[in-house]
Design a protein around this motif. Structure first.
Motif, short mmCIF file in Angstrom:
data_model
loop_
_atom_site.label_atom_id
_atom_site.label_comp_id
_atom_site.label_asym_id
_atom_site.label_seq_id
_atom_site.Cartn_x
_atom_site.Cartn_y
_atom_site.Cartn_z
N TYR A 67 0.77 -1.51 0.08
CA TYR A 67 -0.03 0.14 0.28
C TYR A 67 0.94 0.85 0.15
O TYR A 67 0.08 2.37 0.24
N HIS B 158 -3.69 6.05 2.70
CA HIS B 158 -2.64 6.53 3.50
C HIS B 158 -2.56 7.93 4.13
O HIS B 158 -1.94 8.66 5.07
N PHE C 17 -2.02 0.53 8.75
CA PHE C 17 -1.68 1.26 7.74
C PHE C 17 -0.73 2.17 8.66
O PHE C 17 -0.16 3.01 8.32
N ARG D 166 2.31 4.48 6.99
CA ARG D 166 2.69 5.93 7.47
C ARG D 166 3.67 6.29 7.78
O ARG D 166 4.91 7.04 7.14
#
Length: 287
Positions: A221, A228, A245, A249
């Motif tokens: 991702y 995000h 997530f 990040r």
């Protein structure tokens, strides 16, 4: 070397390095926060052309076809370091005068993570995160390899770059794909959502049997900026996605800001990374 063969690189960019240079400039760490992600008419024409092709051709049917083509992982066998060197041939052939190779960017990312004392799997994720770009060497156009990713099969968020360019996408005429959740359900989990095809999704499937879940989220991702960074599509996320997530990040600044004028010494660093790779991967991996 492996039994994999290099094919001609295609696409609207003169080189993959040109895209990486644009990304580096786009996320200049000295720029004010409101200066990021300025996809304006003043952006280089090649960038808008890239997204014109990307947004026109990344249909749900295209994504599903690419998954059928590549997720069998029958392109050949390579070791991880060998794949890094293989990816370097893209830069050598398409832009022989470049100052920064693909392997150097991967090492810069990994070394920045390592310097901050993160776990070894985190360092390894930094080293390999862009290896899915070998898709270019299989003959894939760059709009099907790099760029920000987004879901297909549901309405496109206005947080995606150049959202107006989706008007040329055939899925815009499919009513079932043009609602908020489309073919999906609220909180269904991103693993059940088809994202636009590219190097993130491909590499995730290559390495998913070998790395911790946190690393796999980083890899899968890291280009999903609408989610995000812009917090779009959170209604499709599961509770596990939301937790993971935070790792995506945490990884993002190392990918974007680690490029510098200092070149890593691949030869000197290789013994450390050979040992790290061997901790998680077999000698040969199916691609």
């Amino acid at each position: 070397m492996s039994n994999m063969q290099r094919r001609d690189v295609q696409g609207p960019l003169e080189s993959l390095e040109q895209w990486d240079d644009f990304v580096k400039d786009r996320y200049d760490p000295n720029r004010a926060q409101d200066g990021f992600r300025q996809f304006t008419p003043e952006a280089p024409p090649v960038v808008r052309e890239f997204y014109r092709l990307n947004h026109m051709h990344q249909t749900r049917a295209f994504v599903q076809q690419k998954k059928r083509q590549y997720l069998a992982r029958d392109q050949g066998q390579m070791g991880i370091w060998e794949a890094l060197e293989y990816l370097n041939t893209l830069v050598d052939d398409s832009d022989p005068d470049t100052d920064l190779s693909q392997i150097e960017h991967c090492l810069q990312t990994a070394e920045a993570i390592r310097a901050d004392g993160h776990p070894r799997w985190f360092v390894l994720a930094g080293l390999i995160h862009d290896l899915g770009k070998v898709l270019c060497l299989y003959g894939e156009p760059q709009w099907a390899v790099v760029g920000d990713t987004f879901p297909v099969g549901c309405a496109w968020s206005d947080k995606i770059v150049y959202p107006e360019l989706f008007a040329a996408n055939p899925d815009s005429a499919v009513p079932a794909y043009q609602t908020r959740t489309g073919i999906y359900e609220e909180c269904c989990g991103l693993g059940n959502v088809d994202l636009s095809w590219g190097h993130d999704e491909y590499l995730y499937h290559v390495v998913k049997d070998y790395l911790p879940e946190e690393a796999l989220y980083m890899i899968r991702y890291h280009s999903f900026y609408p989610c995000h960074r812009e917090r779009a599509y959170e209604y499709l996320m599961s509770d596990q996605d939301r937790r993971m997530f935070e790792w995506v990040r945490a990884f993002n600044p190392y990918d974007l800001y680690s490029k510098s004028s200092g070149r890593p010494d691949a030869k000197a660093l290789r013994p450390y990374y050979d040992d790290l790779i061997a901790e998680y991967f077999p000698a040969q991996v199916s691609w």
